[in-house]
Enzyme design. Structure first.
Site, PDB file in Angstrom:
ATOM      1  N   CYS A   1      -1.563   9.353   3.580  1.00 34.39           N
ATOM      2  CA  CYS A   1      -1.600   8.911   2.185  1.00 34.39           C
ATOM      3  C   CYS A   1      -2.884   9.414   1.536  1.00 34.39           C
ATOM      4  O   CYS A   1      -2.951   9.619   0.330  1.00 34.39           O
ATOM      5  CB  CYS A   1      -1.528   7.395   2.110  1.00 34.39           C
ATOM      6  SG  CYS A   1      -2.763   6.603   3.122  1.00 34.39           S
TER       7      CYS A   1
ATOM      8  N   GLU B   1       0.867  -1.186   0.000  1.00 38.79           N
ATOM      9  CA  GLU B   1       0.000   0.000   0.000  1.00 38.79           C
ATOM     10  C   GLU B   1       0.896   1.226   0.000  1.00 38.79           C
ATOM     11  O   GLU B   1       1.734   1.391   0.888  1.00 38.79           O
ATOM     12  CB  GLU B   1      -0.937  -0.033   1.214  1.00 38.79           C
ATOM     13  CG  GLU B   1      -2.006  -1.113   1.064  1.00 38.79           C
ATOM     14  CD  GLU B   1      -2.723  -1.075  -0.287  1.00 38.79           C
ATOM     15  OE1 GLU B   1      -3.195   0.002  -0.699  1.00 38.79           O
ATOM     16  OE2 GLU B   1      -2.795  -2.119  -0.970  1.00 38.79           O
TER      17      GLU B   1
HETATM   18  P1  NAD Z   1       8.766   4.756   3.600  1.00 39.31           P
HETATM   19  O1  NAD Z   1       8.545   4.036   2.327  1.00 39.31           O
HETATM   20  O2  NAD Z   1       9.920   5.634   3.714  1.00 39.31           O
HETATM   21  O3  NAD Z   1       8.887   3.695   4.791  1.00 39.31           O
HETATM   22  C1  NAD Z   1       7.883   2.745   5.046  1.00 39.31           C
HETATM   23  C2  NAD Z   1       8.513   1.575   5.766  1.00 39.31           C
HETATM   24  O4  NAD Z   1       9.439   0.958   4.884  1.00 39.31           O
HETATM   25  C3  NAD Z   1       9.305   1.964   6.998  1.00 39.31           C
HETATM   26  O5  NAD Z   1       9.165   0.955   7.975  1.00 39.31           O
HETATM   27  C4  NAD Z   1      10.718   2.002   6.478  1.00 39.31           C
HETATM   28  O6  NAD Z   1      11.682   1.799   7.493  1.00 39.31           O
HETATM   29  C5  NAD Z   1      10.696   0.853   5.507  1.00 39.31           C
HETATM   30  N1  NAD Z   1      11.722   0.884   4.480  1.00 39.31           N
HETATM   31  C6  NAD Z   1      12.411   1.947   4.000  1.00 39.31           C
HETATM   32  N2  NAD Z   1      13.282   1.537   3.048  1.00 39.31           N
HETATM   33  C7  NAD Z   1      13.112   0.202   2.912  1.00 39.31           C
HETATM   34  C8  NAD Z   1      13.694  -0.794   2.089  1.00 39.31           C
HETATM   35  N3  NAD Z   1      14.636  -0.498   1.200  1.00 39.31           N
HETATM   36  N4  NAD Z   1      13.274  -2.063   2.231  1.00 39.31           N
HETATM   37  C9  NAD Z   1      12.318  -2.392   3.094  1.00 39.31           C
HETATM   38  N5  NAD Z   1      11.732  -1.499   3.923  1.00 39.31           N
HETATM   39  C10 NAD Z   1      12.130  -0.220   3.817  1.00 39.31           C
HETATM   40  O7  NAD Z   1       7.401   5.520   3.920  1.00 39.31           O
HETATM   41  P2  NAD Z   1       7.079   6.411   5.201  1.00 39.31           P
HETATM   42  O8  NAD Z   1       7.775   7.713   5.075  1.00 39.31           O
HETATM   43  O9  NAD Z   1       7.237   5.634   6.454  1.00 39.31           O
HETATM   44  O10 NAD Z   1       5.514   6.631   5.036  1.00 39.31           O
HETATM   45  C11 NAD Z   1       4.981   7.582   4.197  1.00 39.31           C
HETATM   46  C12 NAD Z   1       4.513   6.961   2.905  1.00 39.31           C
HETATM   47  O11 NAD Z   1       3.597   5.914   3.178  1.00 39.31           O
HETATM   48  C13 NAD Z   1       3.753   7.937   2.032  1.00 39.31           C
HETATM   49  O12 NAD Z   1       4.120   7.723   0.694  1.00 39.31           O
HETATM   50  C14 NAD Z   1       2.310   7.555   2.258  1.00 39.31           C
HETATM   51  O13 NAD Z   1       1.446   7.922   1.226  1.00 39.31           O
HETATM   52  C15 NAD Z   1       2.414   6.078   2.419  1.00 39.31           C
HETATM   53  N6  NAD Z   1       1.282   5.523   3.145  1.00 39.31           N
HETATM   54  C16 NAD Z   1       0.377   4.769   2.449  1.00 39.31           C
HETATM   55  C17 NAD Z   1      -0.734   4.273   3.095  1.00 39.31           C
HETATM   56  C18 NAD Z   1      -1.743   3.453   2.348  1.00 39.31           C
HETATM   57  O14 NAD Z   1      -2.557   2.799   2.994  1.00 39.31           O
HETATM   58  N7  NAD Z   1      -1.726   3.454   1.045  1.00 39.31           N
HETATM   59  C19 NAD Z   1      -0.926   4.543   4.448  1.00 39.31           C
HETATM   60  C20 NAD Z   1       0.025   5.300   5.129  1.00 39.31           C
HETATM   61  C21 NAD Z   1       1.128   5.787   4.462  1.00 39.31           C
END
Ligand code: NAD
Length: 526
Positions: free
Chosen positions: A329, A295
């Site tokens: 999001c 997501e």
């Molecule tokens: P992010 O992608 O930076 O991080 C999300 C998670 O992934 C964190 O736990 C992070 O540590 C981990 N991560 C980072 N790099 C990684 C890698 N290379 N491999 C595996 N895991 C890794 O996102 P964020 O800043 O935590 O959250 C914001 C984003 O999430 C925004 O784009 C937002 O729109 C999205 N979001 C989507 C939903 C939805 O339901 N669609 C809900 C909430 C947030």
């Protein structure tokens, strides 16, 4: 509280728990006490937990309060490759027992965790105020959603446990049942550090999978607190393992391990795409194709036509764009308004935005807190600079002076082109771009004109247009005459189209199916 808690028969009807009402002096007092209590716990060190064992490492994540950069909320040990492998081995071993635990018993663990969370509700709210800068109402809504997920998925599991009827033939007795997948890696984002982490984790557990949970680094302490609640509810050791660390350092290891059966990820588009690619590669010793639930982001729109209640539309734009500093999001980062009412709506939004109180979220009256981190601050300010070149800045656009945190003014751009970067790219901060549409059909075209498809909202009094938007507005969560944020578990199953993700519909009746596989069983009887 506006609504209901559990009714007596926890196995039956699900109801959303509802939010605390902080105008009630009892709730206000309880929140203040929780904030004081939690502040006294600042600076502690939190461990990695694998198979119930606690491990401390010198390598740590330092968690800073984004509202007050002098406050260190705490430290969390960072897992390394050895810890990651140990967690995956443990989860693999524990799966052999957990998969045979009855769905009812597994659901009971969720209900118990929900009870614990209800008792520690203000405390969890307070951790969110300090660790990610949520205001009281947003923090409490996050906790409420986490409780809802536990109650909802527990009940959904009981439904699936009954199996699904299949056609019977005279010579065979046939059954169709759902069984778990295996070891799941759960990777939540920081922005709903209670709700999304709890929802993704509890769904994986209740369906009989074991879990390696890697919380988002900047919300690791909240992650630990929730892990502790599952533990206190009696989830057997090693069924849920807490493995904090930064994504770039341990993400690839978790995703690409041949032991990993599925990845349940919520976060940014870039990381989601990377996980999709890595998980697709079958590693030596791997016996399955990994399942991925991804997501991702959004560039969500609030659309207003000339028939709309403009006051309500302006309220909806403000709440959608600036709730939790636009770090959702589902945030309405585009306001698409037809030309006849464009100026009027813009003016109303500016007037309403002027009244928003920006500040430290530990105070009840704050509406807009800081953005979550230095990285987020720099990214949002970079987009504001881009916006100044692409559109007309009508309000905000600056860091908030004299404050020791990552505060940015709520920012409004007008006359943004539909294809401008600020109209296309996820900013994830308190920034909204107004785009003028020539008419309703043009507005729909603009709304659909991004790579995303998560949420959208239309303000209109025209029944015909509402019916048309139901068909053409291509978003996973579509709302009419209300804001485009604030999905409720069970009420608005949540997930997006296109590059917003795999449309997993969290909090919906199909979600648990993503974490199980169907087994067809047949016995010859004649
Ligand atoms: P992010 O992608 O930076 O991080 C999300 C998670 O992934 C964190 O736990 C992070 O540590 C981990 N991560 C980072 N790099 C990684 C890698 N290379 N491999 C595996 N895991 C890794 O996102 P964020 O800043 O935590 O959250 C914001 C984003 O999430 C925004 O784009 C937002 O729109 C999205 N979001 C989507 C939903 C939805 O339901 N669609 C809900 C909430 C947030």
């Amino acid at each position: 509280m506006f609504a209901i808690t559990n009714d007596n028969d926890i196995l039956k009807d699900f109801r959303n728990i509802g939010y605390k009402d902080f105008s009630d002096s009892k709730d206000e007092q309880a929140m203040k006490e929780a904030l004081d209590k939690v502040a006294k716990e600042f600076g502690k060190v939190y461990p990695i937990v694998i198979d119930g064992e606690r491990y401390a490492r010198d390598e740590r994540i330092t968690s800073i309060n984004p509202s007050n950069l002098d406050e260190c909320v705490g430290y969390v040990s960072k897992a390394d490759e050895k810890m990651v492998n140990l967690a995956l081995d443990t989860a693999t071993k524990r799966f052999e027992e957990w998969k045979f635990v009855s769905p009812k018993e597994r659901a009971e663990y969720l209900f118990k965790t929900a009870e614990i969370m209800k008792k520690r509700r203000f405390e969890l709210d307070a951790w969110m105020v300090y660790e990610v800068g949520k205001n009281w109402i947003e923090a409490d809504a996050d906790t409420a959603e986490a409780i809802d997920f536990l109650e909802y998925y527990g009940r959904q599991m009981l439904r699936y446990a009954e199996g699904v009827p299949v056609v019977q033939i005279p010579t065979e007795k046939t059954e169709f049942v759902y069984i778990p997948l295996g070891v799941g890696v759960v990777i939540p984002p920081w922005n709903f550090p209670a709700a999304i982490l709890t929802g993704m984790t509890s769904a994986a557990l209740v369906t009989g999978n074991t879990v390696v949970l890697k919380p988002a680094s900047i919300a690791s302490i909240i992650g630990y607190k929730i892990f502790e609640m599952f533990e206190d509810a009696g989830i057997p050791k090693g069924v849920l393992n807490f493995v904090p660390g930064t994504g770039p350092e341990i993400g690839d290891l978790l995703v690409s391990s041949p032991k990993t059966r599925f990845i349940n990820f919520t976060g940014s588009r870039a990381v989601g795409i990377r996980i999709n690619e890595l998980a697709a590669k079958v590693q030596p010793g791997q016996k399955w194709l990994k399942r991925v639930i991804l997501e991702m982001g959004g560039k969500d729109a609030v659309v207003v036509d000339e028939t709309a209640d403009l006051e309500a539309a302006a309220d909806g734009i403000v709440a959608s764009a600036f709730g939790f500093q636009g770090q959702k999001c589902s945030a309405g980062s585009r306001a698409i308004v037809v030309k006849e009412v464009y100026d009027e709506v813009l003016e109303k939004v500016v007037e309403k935005t002027k009244k928003l109180k920006v500040g430290d979220t530990r105070y009840k009256e704050t509406y807009l807190g800081p953005v979550s981190s230095k990285e987020a601050f720099d990214k949002v300010m970079k987009y504001i600079e881009i916006g100044k070149k692409e559109a007309r800045l009508v309000y905000g656009g600056n860091p908030v002076e004299g404050k020791n945190g990552y505060y940015i003014e709520p920012t409004i751009f007008a006359n943004a082109d539909r294809n401008a970067r600020i109209s296309q790219e996820e900013i994830f901060g308190p920034v909204v771009a107004f785009i003028k549409a020539s008419d309703f059909d043009d507005a729909m075209e603009i709304a659909n004109g991004t790579d995303y498809g998560l949420t959208g909202s239309l303000y209109s009094r025209s029944r015909e247009r509402i019916e048309k938007a139901k068909k053409v507005f291509h978003v996973g969560n579509l709302y009419f005459n209300r804001k485009c944020t604030g999905a409720l578990v069970g009420v608005h199953p949540f997930g997006g189209f296109n590059l917003s993700g795999t449309d997993s519909k969290a909090g919906g009746p199909d979600y648990l199916l993503l974490l199980m596989q169907g087994k067809s069983i047949s016995e010859k009887i004649r």
